[in-house]
Motif scaffolding. Sequence first.
Motif, short mmCIF file in Angstrom:
data_model
loop_
_atom_site.label_atom_id
_atom_site.label_comp_id
_atom_site.label_asym_id
_atom_site.label_seq_id
_atom_site.Cartn_x
_atom_site.Cartn_y
_atom_site.Cartn_z
N PHE A 140 0.84 -1.21 0.00
CA PHE A 140 0.00 0.00 0.00
C PHE A 140 0.87 1.25 0.00
O PHE A 140 0.58 2.22 -0.72
N VAL A 141 1.95 1.25 0.78
CA VAL A 141 2.85 2.41 0.83
C VAL A 141 3.49 2.64 -0.53
O VAL A 141 3.58 3.78 -1.01
N LEU A 143 2.37 1.72 -3.50
CA LEU A 143 1.35 2.17 -4.44
C LEU A 143 0.98 3.63 -4.21
O LEU A 143 0.54 4.32 -5.14
N SER A 144 1.17 4.10 -2.97
CA SER A 144 0.84 5.49 -2.65
C SER A 144 1.95 6.47 -3.04
O SER A 144 1.74 7.68 -3.04
N ALA A 145 3.13 5.94 -3.38
CA ALA A 145 4.26 6.81 -3.74
C ALA A 145 4.04 7.41 -5.12
O ALA A 145 3.37 6.83 -5.97
N PRO A 146 4.59 8.59 -5.40
CA PRO A 146 4.47 9.21 -6.73
C PRO A 146 5.05 8.30 -7.81
O PRO A 146 6.07 7.64 -7.59
N SER A 154 13.18 6.71 -2.45
CA SER A 154 11.76 6.59 -2.14
C SER A 154 11.37 5.12 -2.06
O SER A 154 12.12 4.23 -2.47
N TRP A 155 10.18 4.90 -1.54
CA TRP A 155 9.65 3.54 -1.49
C TRP A 155 9.49 3.00 -2.91
O TRP A 155 9.02 3.69 -3.80
#
Length: 277
Positions: A140-141, A143-146, A154-155
């Motif tokens: 989920f994290v 998928l939420s990243a730009p 970044s993730w």
Amino acid sequence: MGFLEFLSALFGWVYTLSWSLSFYPQPILNFRRKSTSGTTVDFPFINTLGFLAYLIYNVIFYSSQSIRDQYALRNHGHTPSVAINDVVFAAHAMVVCAVLTTQYFFPSIWGFERAPGTRPSRLMLGVASGSLIGVAIIIFVVLSAPPDADPRTSWAWLDVIYTVSYIKLLITVVKYVPQLVYNFRNHSTKGWSIWQILLDVLGGLLSIAQLVLDSWLQGDWSGVTGNPAKFALGNVSMLYDVVFMTQHYVLYRDDGTAKDGERDSLLESGEDRRRLD
């Protein structure tokens, strides 16, 4: 191929063979004894999930170009030190552990009588469910990243794969605990095959040796720091192996069992036949 490259490949396949063989003594011993008594389902149950995670980790690290590219960005351009033998080992281990688990969940199909310890403990059920929830959170994290986020800072999906590998590490840390406690309470290792432990020690030593050798050949120790699952897996397993060997050969060596870990059933069968005679 130079000598060190050959040695690395040799270590890889020998540790694969050793670890792969280590999964057979316990189901064979159970089958010979027609019982799972003396052991608990916690070990094979959680081991199946652990090797499923390890298989996913190895397959993706070995075959996914996008994950390998993200790894290279974070590790000075080096590629992951995952070899084909890691994939083969993980797939084989998962299948054998799953088969062993059926001896506890479905003893009747093996001709066994149901023994104590055939239900997973709350600890192992909690580890299993918590692991799945943890992976879901990281997905989920990510998928939420730009979409244009830099995977170096970044993730990224690489972090999801790392999380999957940490499941294997977590399971390796806790999977032996119920059996160690079970042996302690019974003051015996009867029913628990020592051969799986001896083969595991050999595999752990060679696994770490291959990883260190590969990092040496690359000239960069990110082969170790960037592959924590493989490095920690061998070390943690061997620590538990030492404890099991201490139980088997020192603490409970006079528990009346055959100390090769495989002759219990044969001796018991012989005694039963003599009683009948």
